[in-house]
Design an enzyme around this catalytic site. Structure first.
Site, short mmCIF file in Angstrom:
data_model
loop_
_atom_site.label_atom_id
_atom_site.label_comp_id
_atom_site.label_asym_id
_atom_site.label_seq_id
_atom_site.Cartn_x
_atom_site.Cartn_y
_atom_site.Cartn_z
N TRP A 173 0.82 -1.22 0.00
CA TRP A 173 0.00 0.00 0.00
C TRP A 173 0.85 1.26 0.00
CZ3 TRP A 173 -4.43 -0.06 -2.05
CH2 TRP A 173 -5.22 -1.22 -1.98
N ASP A 194 -1.66 6.75 6.42
CA ASP A 194 -2.75 5.97 5.82
C ASP A 194 -3.20 4.94 6.85
OD1 ASP A 194 -4.40 4.23 4.51
OD2 ASP A 194 -2.99 3.72 2.91
N LYS A 217 -13.10 -1.10 6.68
CA LYS A 217 -12.46 -2.09 7.56
C LYS A 217 -12.93 -1.87 9.00
CE LYS A 217 -8.87 -1.56 4.22
NZ LYS A 217 -8.91 -2.80 3.46
C1 LIG Z 1 -3.62 0.44 3.86
C2 LIG Z 1 -4.56 0.65 2.72
N1 LIG Z 1 -4.47 1.79 2.01
C3 LIG Z 1 -5.28 2.04 0.98
C4 LIG Z 1 -6.24 1.13 0.60
C5 LIG Z 1 -7.12 1.44 -0.58
O1 LIG Z 1 -8.39 1.77 -0.13
P1 LIG Z 1 -9.59 2.04 -1.12
O2 LIG Z 1 -9.95 0.74 -1.74
O3 LIG Z 1 -10.62 2.59 -0.19
O4 LIG Z 1 -9.14 3.04 -2.13
C6 LIG Z 1 -6.39 -0.07 1.30
C7 LIG Z 1 -7.42 -1.05 0.90
O5 LIG Z 1 -7.42 -2.19 1.27
C8 LIG Z 1 -5.52 -0.30 2.39
O6 LIG Z 1 -5.61 -1.44 3.09
#
Ligand SMILES: Cc1ncc(COP(=O)(O)O)c(C=O)c1O
Length: 358
Positions: free
Chosen positions: A101, A170, A194
């Protein structure tokens, strides 16, 4: 029959939240219609939206010097919105690379700014976090971005970095899992699906002194200053998701707030890692000081048995244990709403499977 859902997101929601939503689905707040059918500008909905914000503020201890925004486009949208809001063209931004991520956040930020990767855990295969005290922001950094919990790798920071530049986190897969000191962050963001509720919203908590510097080309719906002025309603928000987020926050309050959540989450994670470490059949690749409370990846000694493991788990009411498609193996996501009984059922199943196949 309701099963234990170990998915990484969208993820399990508290049963109390779902039954409450069910009970008022067709006639919400005495309106004679569902919450999905009322105007987002109606008094009843605005009250619900504001109440969710104030509950979130009190749970996390968000000071008045921060805006709380409810945006769309997920955490992925924020990978762009953050540099667009916090930097001018040509600016330098610092990123910590700890897994999949943070890699995505880095890739997106490179479109807008000069990205300096100040720490990178490649040497361990992204199974660790930098040692405490080793991360620092470089000269002139507009901010330093890190990912407190890598949802795919199951790698989590056990500390908050202390850096000079505004700290951007994040928190998609760790927000509300334990108390934090919001005042140490410049900006926190988290996709909702989540720990906050269903998919459809991304919460952004941003310090007010970081507003008023968005680039002119920033889409208005991602311009923090404009959205703050509009109560996050410059456009039509996903009202049902916002309402469910509010119910989820109420549930956290009812369970005892973030200290109670932390205790419960730590106990679940401890039980899960004990089951893995106490066996020769299961393994977890992450450095012990970086093991996530929220996402626990694990491997079987015999990968050829993975399909059997998953099929048997499903039969036992334990769903969505497959690892992310990019890494394979297994992963159990143990967010706030996963009851301790779910973890007991999983560890019992694991022991049973090992007895038969180990
Ligand atoms: C740590 C992290 N950042 C970003 C995201 C991306 O999120 P979204 O699907 O809401 O764009 C996720 C999705 O699983 C994530 O776990």
């Amino acid at each position: 029959m309701r099963v234990y859902n170990f998915a990484a997101g969208p993820a399990t929601l508290p049963l109390d939240v779902l039954t409450r939503a069910q009970s008022e689905l067709t006639d919400w707040a005495g309106e004679g219609m569902s919450v999905m059918e009322v105007s987002h500008r109606s008094t009843a909905f605005v009250h619900t939206a504001q109440r969710a914000e104030s509950t979130l503020r009190s749970l996390l201890g968000v000071g008045e010097d921060y805006e709380v925004l409810f945006l769309q486009g997920g955490a992925t949208g924020q990978f762009s919105a953050i540099p667009l809001n916090l930097t001018a063209p040509g600016a330098t931004v610092d990123y910590v690379h700890t897994g999949a991520w943070s890699a995505k956040a880095i890739k997106e930020a490179k479109k807008y700014a000069d990205v300096r990767v100040v720490a990178d855990e490649a040497a361990t295969g992204y199974a660790s976090v930098p040692d405490m005290g080793t991360i620092s922001s470089g000269p002139g950094a507009a901010y330093l971005h890190y990912t407190p919990n890598e949802t795919i790798g199951g790698v989590e920071f056990g500390y908050v970095p202390t850096v000079e530049a505004p700290l951007v986190a994040d928190m998609s897969s760790t927000i509300l899992s334990r108390p934090i000191d919001v005042s140490t962050f410049g900006l926190i963001y988290a996709g909702a699906q989540k720990n906050l509720g269903p998919a459809g919203l991304c919460v952004v908590i941003v310090r007010r002194d970081l507003l008023h510097q968005a680039r002119p080309e920033t889409p208005s719906i991602w311009d923090y200053t404009q959205m703050a002025a509009a109560g996050s309603m410059l456009n039509t928000p996903p009202t049902f998701a916002w309402y469910l987020l509010g119910l989820t926050l109420d549930w956290i309050v009812d369970v005892g707030g973030l200290s109670a959540m932390a205790e419960r989450n730590q106990a679940k994670a401890t039980a899960m890692y004990a089951a893995i470490d106490g066996s020769d059949y299961y393994s977890n690749p992450v450095a012990p000081n970086a093991r996530s409370w929220m996402n626990v990846p694990f491997l079987l000694a015999d990968p050829a048995r993975e399909a059997d493991f998953l099929a048997g788990a499903r039969e036992a009411g334990l769903h969505n244990l497959e690892g992310h498609r990019s890494v394979g193996g297994m992963r159990a996501s143990l967010y706030n709403a996963m009851p301790p009984e779910g973890v007991t059922a999983l560890t019992d199943y694991m022991a049973d499977f090992e007895r038969h196949h180990g």
